[in-house]
Design a protein around this motif. Structure first.
Motif, PDB file in Angstrom:
ATOM      1  N   UNK A   1       0.833  -1.281   0.017  1.00 48.48           N
ATOM      2  CA  UNK A   1       0.087  -0.112   0.096  1.00 48.48           C
ATOM      3  C   UNK A   1       0.924   1.401   0.011  1.00 48.48           C
ATOM      4  N   UNK A   2       1.881   1.269   0.677  1.00 45.61           N
ATOM      5  CA  UNK A   2       2.907   2.502   0.799  1.00 45.61           C
ATOM      6  C   UNK A   2       3.666   2.559  -0.490  1.00 45.61           C
ATOM      7  N   UNK A   3       3.948   1.795  -1.422  1.00 49.31           N
ATOM      8  CA  UNK A   3       4.284   1.672  -2.636  1.00 49.31           C
ATOM      9  C   UNK A   3       3.328   2.186  -3.562  1.00 49.31           C
ATOM     10  N   UNK A   4       2.122   1.562  -3.556  1.00 52.27           N
ATOM     11  CA  UNK A   4       1.048   2.208  -4.350  1.00 52.27           C
ATOM     12  C   UNK A   4       0.809   3.525  -4.106  1.00 52.27           C
ATOM     13  N   UNK A   5       0.877   4.152  -2.984  1.00 51.23           N
ATOM     14  CA  UNK A   5       0.708   5.582  -2.554  1.00 51.23           C
ATOM     15  C   UNK A   5       1.736   6.373  -3.101  1.00 51.23           C
ATOM     16  N   UNK A   6       2.900   5.952  -3.026  1.00 51.22           N
ATOM     17  CA  UNK A   6       4.086   6.679  -3.545  1.00 51.22           C
ATOM     18  C   UNK A   6       3.912   6.724  -4.996  1.00 51.22           C
ATOM     19  N   UNK A   7       3.933   5.486  -5.784  1.00 54.78           N
ATOM     20  CA  UNK A   7       3.722   5.724  -6.913  1.00 54.78           C
ATOM     21  C   UNK A   7       2.665   6.676  -7.625  1.00 54.78           C
ATOM     22  N   UNK A   8       1.334   6.419  -7.059  1.00 53.66           N
ATOM     23  CA  UNK A   8       0.266   7.285  -7.463  1.00 53.66           C
ATOM     24  C   UNK A   8       0.773   8.677  -7.279  1.00 53.66           C
ATOM     25  N   UNK A   9       1.199   9.071  -6.177  1.00 52.34           N
ATOM     26  CA  UNK A   9       1.478  10.629  -6.042  1.00 52.34           C
ATOM     27  C   UNK A   9       2.522  10.973  -6.903  1.00 52.34           C
ATOM     28  N   UNK A  10       3.357  10.227  -7.405  1.00 53.55           N
ATOM     29  CA  UNK A  10       4.514  10.306  -8.322  1.00 53.55           C
ATOM     30  C   UNK A  10       3.788  10.772  -9.764  1.00 53.55           C
ATOM     31  N   UNK A  11       2.760   9.803  -9.987  1.00 58.08           N
ATOM     32  CA  UNK A  11       2.171   9.886 -11.382  1.00 58.08           C
ATOM     33  C   UNK A  11       1.355  11.169 -11.417  1.00 58.08           C
ATOM     34  N   UNK A  12       0.660  11.493 -10.224  1.00 59.60           N
ATOM     35  CA  UNK A  12      -0.105  12.684  -9.968  1.00 59.60           C
ATOM     36  C   UNK A  12       0.645  13.927 -10.425  1.00 59.60           C
ATOM     37  N   UNK A  13       1.837  13.954  -9.571  1.00 55.77           N
ATOM     38  CA  UNK A  13       2.762  15.057  -9.598  1.00 55.77           C
ATOM     39  C   UNK A  13       3.134  15.316 -11.120  1.00 55.77           C
ATOM     40  N   UNK A  14       3.395  14.309 -12.109  1.00 58.08           N
ATOM     41  CA  UNK A  14       3.871  14.304 -13.453  1.00 58.08           C
ATOM     42  C   UNK A  14       2.538  15.238 -14.133  1.00 58.08           C
ATOM     43  N   UNK A  15       1.263  14.624 -13.839  1.00 53.12           N
ATOM     44  CA  UNK A  15       0.282  14.932 -14.484  1.00 53.12           C
ATOM     45  C   UNK A  15      -0.055  16.397 -14.239  1.00 53.12           C
ATOM     46  N   UNK A  16       0.000  16.865 -13.161  1.00 45.49           N
ATOM     47  CA  UNK A  16      -0.299  18.137 -12.621  1.00 45.49           C
ATOM     48  C   UNK A  16       0.655  19.129 -13.314  1.00 45.49           C
ATOM     49  N   UNK A  17       1.982  18.683 -13.383  1.00 48.75           N
ATOM     50  CA  UNK A  17       2.930  19.649 -13.794  1.00 48.75           C
ATOM     51  C   UNK A  17       2.741  19.920 -15.407  1.00 48.75           C
ATOM     52  N   UNK A  18       2.192  18.791 -16.024  1.00 45.78           N
ATOM     53  CA  UNK A  18       2.186  18.904 -17.731  1.00 45.78           C
ATOM     54  C   UNK A  18       0.587  19.509 -17.898  1.00 45.78           C
ATOM     55  N   UNK A  19      -0.242  19.310 -17.265  1.00 46.43           N
ATOM     56  CA  UNK A  19      -1.490  19.715 -17.307  1.00 46.43           C
ATOM     57  C   UNK A  19      -2.110  20.938 -16.582  1.00 46.43           C
ATOM     58  N   UNK A  20      -2.538  21.913 -17.191  1.00 46.61           N
ATOM     59  CA  UNK A  20      -3.335  22.994 -16.316  1.00 46.61           C
ATOM     60  C   UNK A  20      -4.767  22.247 -15.845  1.00 46.61           C
TER      61      UNK A  20
END
Length: 86
Positions: free
Chosen positions: A28-47
């Motif tokens: 679960x910790x890994x899931x949360x970390x990887x999901x946060x990383x994916x979201x970070x990339x999404x948020x920086x790429x798209x308005x």
């Protein structure tokens, strides 16, 4: 990126099942970390909030809501409080 974020977020049930089956909460910790990383990339790429196209803004807002719900649940399950704001 958008669909990858949504797809990854909806894998929470699988991560929970794996953590229970293996008795390893680290899944679960890994899931949360990887999901946060994916979201970070999404948020920086798209308005999101400032996207001028209403349809794109709505779809991206839904993706953010899905992320927030799934990520918050994952963190709660492993006992990590979520910040109220960033």
């Amino acid at each position: 990126d958008l669909w990858a974020l949504i797809s990854q977020a909806t894998d929470l049930d699988t991560a929970v099942d794996t953590a229970i089956r293996t008795q390893e909460p680290a899944h679960l910790a890994r899931f949360a970390l990887l999901l946060a990383q994916r979201f970070n990339g999404f948020y920086h790429k798209y308005h999101v909030a400032t996207e001028p196209n209403e349809i794109k803004r709505s779809i991206r807002t839904i993706a953010v809501q899905i992320f927030l719900s799934q990520h918050t649940t994952a963190l709660k399950l492993i006992g990590i409080p979520t910040p109220t704001q960033m």
